[in-house]
Design a protein around this motif. Structure first.
Motif, mmCIF file in Angstrom:
data_model
loop_
_atom_site.group_PDB
_atom_site.id
_atom_site.type_symbol
_atom_site.label_atom_id
_atom_site.label_comp_id
_atom_site.label_asym_id
_atom_site.label_seq_id
_atom_site.Cartn_x
_atom_site.Cartn_y
_atom_site.Cartn_z
ATOM 1 N N GLN A 41 -11.905 -1.970 1.891
ATOM 2 C CA GLN A 41 -13.050 -1.994 2.788
ATOM 3 C C GLN A 41 -12.737 -1.354 4.144
ATOM 4 O OE1 GLN A 41 -14.700 -5.725 4.392
ATOM 5 N NE2 GLN A 41 -16.585 -5.219 3.296
ATOM 6 N N GLN A 42 -11.498 -1.436 4.581
ATOM 7 C CA GLN A 42 -11.116 -0.757 5.824
ATOM 8 C C GLN A 42 -11.406 0.734 5.720
ATOM 9 O OE1 GLN A 42 -7.051 -1.653 6.852
ATOM 10 N NE2 GLN A 42 -7.406 -3.856 6.901
ATOM 11 N N ARG A 43 -11.125 1.323 4.557
ATOM 12 C CA ARG A 43 -11.414 2.743 4.353
ATOM 13 C C ARG A 43 -12.905 2.967 4.177
ATOM 14 N NH1 ARG A 43 -7.878 5.887 6.294
ATOM 15 N NH2 ARG A 43 -9.343 7.390 5.420
ATOM 16 N N PHE A 44 -13.583 2.058 3.457
ATOM 17 C CA PHE A 44 -15.020 2.199 3.273
ATOM 18 C C PHE A 44 -15.738 2.252 4.631
ATOM 19 C CE2 PHE A 44 -15.106 -0.292 -1.047
ATOM 20 C CZ PHE A 44 -14.239 0.638 -1.589
ATOM 21 N N GLN A 45 -15.304 1.395 5.547
ATOM 22 C CA GLN A 45 -15.964 1.306 6.837
ATOM 23 C C GLN A 45 -15.539 2.402 7.806
ATOM 24 O OE1 GLN A 45 -15.091 -2.765 7.952
ATOM 25 N NE2 GLN A 45 -16.756 -3.596 6.706
ATOM 26 N N ALA A 46 -14.373 3.003 7.572
ATOM 27 C CA ALA A 46 -13.905 4.079 8.453
ATOM 28 C C ALA A 46 -14.788 5.313 8.320
ATOM 29 C CB ALA A 46 -12.454 4.423 8.126
ATOM 30 N N SER A 91 -22.013 6.902 -1.759
ATOM 31 C CA SER A 91 -21.169 6.900 -0.566
ATOM 32 C C SER A 91 -20.298 5.656 -0.574
ATOM 33 C CB SER A 91 -22.035 6.917 0.696
ATOM 34 O OG SER A 91 -22.718 5.665 0.826
ATOM 35 N N TYR A 92 -19.371 5.586 0.398
ATOM 36 C CA TYR A 92 -18.555 4.378 0.499
ATOM 37 C C TYR A 92 -19.395 3.165 0.901
ATOM 38 C CZ TYR A 92 -13.937 6.111 -0.576
ATOM 39 O OH TYR A 92 -12.844 6.580 -1.256
ATOM 40 N N THR A 93 -20.429 3.372 1.684
ATOM 41 C CA THR A 93 -21.342 2.273 2.001
ATOM 42 C C THR A 93 -22.032 1.769 0.741
ATOM 43 O OG1 THR A 93 -21.746 2.959 4.278
ATOM 44 C CG2 THR A 93 -23.455 1.644 3.231
ATOM 45 N N ASP A 94 -22.454 2.700 -0.121
ATOM 46 C CA ASP A 94 -23.093 2.315 -1.387
ATOM 47 C C ASP A 94 -22.162 1.444 -2.218
ATOM 48 O OD1 ASP A 94 -25.385 3.820 -0.800
ATOM 49 O OD2 ASP A 94 -24.584 5.615 -1.796
ATOM 50 N N TRP A 150 2.933 10.862 -4.121
ATOM 51 C CA TRP A 150 2.058 11.949 -4.554
ATOM 52 C C TRP A 150 1.263 12.555 -3.399
ATOM 53 C CZ3 TRP A 150 -0.098 8.779 -9.276
ATOM 54 C CH2 TRP A 150 0.911 8.663 -10.243
ATOM 55 N N ARG A 151 1.475 12.016 -2.185
ATOM 56 C CA ARG A 151 0.876 12.561 -0.961
ATOM 57 C C ARG A 151 -0.651 12.580 -1.025
ATOM 58 N NH1 ARG A 151 5.165 17.620 -0.525
ATOM 59 N NH2 ARG A 151 7.030 16.315 -0.476
ATOM 60 N N PHE A 152 -1.202 11.481 -1.521
ATOM 61 C CA PHE A 152 -2.656 11.345 -1.541
ATOM 62 C C PHE A 152 -3.195 11.236 -0.120
ATOM 63 C CE2 PHE A 152 -2.742 10.541 -6.065
ATOM 64 C CZ PHE A 152 -4.044 10.864 -6.417
ATOM 65 N N SER A 153 -4.363 11.826 0.123
ATOM 66 C CA SER A 153 -5.008 11.745 1.430
ATOM 67 C C SER A 153 -6.518 11.655 1.239
ATOM 68 C CB SER A 153 -4.666 12.971 2.278
ATOM 69 O OG SER A 153 -5.441 14.090 1.872
ATOM 70 N N SER A 154 -7.220 11.443 2.345
ATOM 71 C CA SER A 154 -8.676 11.344 2.293
ATOM 72 C C SER A 154 -9.330 12.669 1.909
ATOM 73 C CB SER A 154 -9.209 10.874 3.653
ATOM 74 O OG SER A 154 -8.864 11.807 4.669
ATOM 75 N N GLU A 155 -8.566 13.749 1.939
ATOM 76 C CA GLU A 155 -9.111 15.060 1.569
ATOM 77 C C GLU A 155 -9.123 15.280 0.054
ATOM 78 O OE1 GLU A 155 -10.379 17.092 3.961
ATOM 79 O OE2 GLU A 155 -9.932 15.345 5.219
ATOM 80 N N ASP A 156 -8.460 14.408 -0.685
ATOM 81 C CA ASP A 156 -8.347 14.618 -2.129
ATOM 82 C C ASP A 156 -9.634 14.267 -2.872
ATOM 83 O OD1 ASP A 156 -5.764 15.689 -2.816
ATOM 84 O OD2 ASP A 156 -4.893 13.823 -2.085
ATOM 85 N N VAL A 157 -9.819 14.947 -3.996
ATOM 86 C CA VAL A 157 -10.886 14.643 -4.947
ATOM 87 C C VAL A 157 -10.225 14.486 -6.312
ATOM 88 C CG1 VAL A 157 -13.023 15.415 -6.043
ATOM 89 C CG2 VAL A 157 -12.557 16.007 -3.641
ATOM 90 N N LEU A 158 -10.226 13.253 -6.828
ATOM 91 C CA LEU A 158 -9.611 12.977 -8.121
ATOM 92 C C LEU A 158 -10.635 13.170 -9.231
ATOM 93 C CD1 LEU A 158 -7.327 11.895 -9.958
ATOM 94 C CD2 LEU A 158 -8.202 9.595 -9.499
ATOM 95 N N LEU A 159 -10.320 14.047 -10.158
ATOM 96 C CA LEU A 159 -11.135 14.191 -11.357
ATOM 97 C C LEU A 159 -10.744 13.068 -12.310
ATOM 98 C CD1 LEU A 159 -13.132 15.586 -13.194
ATOM 99 C CD2 LEU A 159 -11.363 17.284 -13.751
ATOM 100 N N HIS A 160 -11.640 12.090 -12.471
ATOM 101 C CA HIS A 160 -11.331 10.852 -13.193
ATOM 102 C C HIS A 160 -11.965 10.900 -14.573
ATOM 103 C CE1 HIS A 160 -10.802 6.657 -14.171
ATOM 104 N NE2 HIS A 160 -10.185 6.420 -13.020
ATOM 105 N N PHE A 217 -9.167 4.680 -3.341
ATOM 106 C CA PHE A 217 -9.856 3.823 -2.387
ATOM 107 C C PHE A 217 -8.983 3.451 -1.191
ATOM 108 C CE2 PHE A 217 -12.563 2.301 -6.172
ATOM 109 C CZ PHE A 217 -13.451 3.348 -5.976
ATOM 110 N N LEU A 218 -7.684 3.392 -1.371
ATOM 111 C CA LEU A 218 -6.816 3.025 -0.244
ATOM 112 C C LEU A 218 -6.675 4.149 0.781
ATOM 113 C CD1 LEU A 218 -3.943 0.904 -1.832
ATOM 114 C CD2 LEU A 218 -5.731 0.125 -0.275
ATOM 115 N N VAL A 219 -6.933 5.391 0.376
ATOM 116 C CA VAL A 219 -6.847 6.502 1.346
ATOM 117 C C VAL A 219 -8.218 7.051 1.714
ATOM 118 C CG1 VAL A 219 -4.535 7.176 0.597
ATOM 119 C CG2 VAL A 219 -6.528 8.282 -0.448
#
Length: 307
Positions: free
Chosen positions: A13-18, A34-37, A196-206, A224-226
């Motif tokens: 939630q810390q990331r969702f609200q950021a 969105s993260y709010t959604d 793996w150097r995950f960041s908020s810029e990443d887009v994971l194809l799931h 979700f953590l980044v």
């Protein structure tokens, strides 16, 4: 309730609200969230689960298709200290009799197509609550949650309490239930994010299933953590993956996914020019596939082992 660092959802939630308006999940050709959604859907669904009689530490057993709504259910359980118990959609009724009898869930969620059989099984096992969730996000679970206006805060969670319940493969007898704690999942995801150097810029194809630790924990928790984004496929299909790779930066799969990609005529280096890391796990990757993949794309697959 106060949030605590021991809660996996509080960390999410810390990331969702950021970045509340950031795109968290998109389904190609479908909806986006969105993260709010995500936070609001989890809060509403969590409120409904509590009103349906679930309480802190109860198990919620889930055998449904991979949908955004199934993800909301995972988040809702984490939010209020319920234990998410995912079940393979291929399990037979006899297998389910064992898993549900052993887990003793307070609530079961199943596909509408098997509702009648599951209702009989739940009655046999003394499980009081049953809801449905279909492949289109339909069913009684979301219908009832939509009527439920009350949302709930994030529960104060002891980090050693279970967040999820998984079962071993039972190679030496019956499968064993393995409670996985909030602190364990936080530590695991933090280590992978660093490696793996995950960041908020990443887009994971799931494209992985979410009834297994690979797609559920390794994929979702890192994102979700980044505060990264998910490009969400309901299942692996070589055409859909090849079409989505140009819009993604990371891909996680099992070895057969990579074999099937190599068999696809449109899979080439141009398709993967934005990908930063390919990850393989859950089974051994054949040397021949590793070498052919590198030759075709210029990428080395990162193989992981997750016990």
């Amino acid at each position: 309730m106060q949030q605590t660092d021991s809660s996996l959802y509080a960390a999410f939630q810390q990331r969702f609200q950021a970045e509340p308006d950031k795109l968290a999940l998109t389904v190609p050709g479908g909806a986006s969230y969105s993260y709010t959604d995500l936070d609001q859907e989890a809060a509403r669904l969590a409120g409904f689960l509590l009103s349906a009689g679930c309480s802190y530490g109860d198990r919620v057993s889930v055998q449904v298709s991979k949908t955004p709504q199934a993800l909301f259910l995972y988040l809702a359980c984490l939010r209020v200290g319920l234990v998410f118990h995912p079940l393979n959609t291929d399990y037979t009724l006899q297998e389910l009799r064992f898993f549900l009898g052993d887990a003793e869930p307070a609530l079961v969620v199943c596909d509408p197509g098997v509702h009648e059989a599951m209702e009989c099984l739940c009655a046999e096992l003394g499980i009081a609550a049953l809801h449905t969730l279909g492949s289109d996000g339909d069913g009684s679970l979301m219908a009832e949650a939509a009527k439920h206006e009350k949302t709930v805060e994030v529960a104060v969670v002891d980090g050693d309490d279970a967040a999820c319940l998984l079962y071993s493969s039972g190679t030496t007898g019956l499968p064993k239930g393995i409670p996985v704690s909030h602190r364990n999942l936080l530590a695991n995801a933090a280590s992978l994010i660093e490696a793996w150097r995950f960041s908020s810029e990443d887009v994971l194809l799931h494209a992985l299933p979410i009834h297994h630790a690979h797609g559920l924990f390794v994929g979702l928790n890192c994102v979700f953590l980044v505060g990264a984004s998910l490009r969400w496929l309901p299942a692996f299909g070589a055409d859909a993956v090849v079409d989505s790779l140009p819009y993604s930066t990371c891909f996680m799969g099992v070895p057969t996914y990579y074999t099937r990609l190599l068999d696809h005529p449109d899979f080439d280096a141009k398709r993967v020019r934005k990908i930063r890391v390919f990850i393989s796990g859950s089974a051994p990757l054949q040397v021949e596939v590793f070498e052919a993949f590198e030759q075709r794309t210029g990428h080395r697959i990162l193989e992981r082992y997750g016990m």
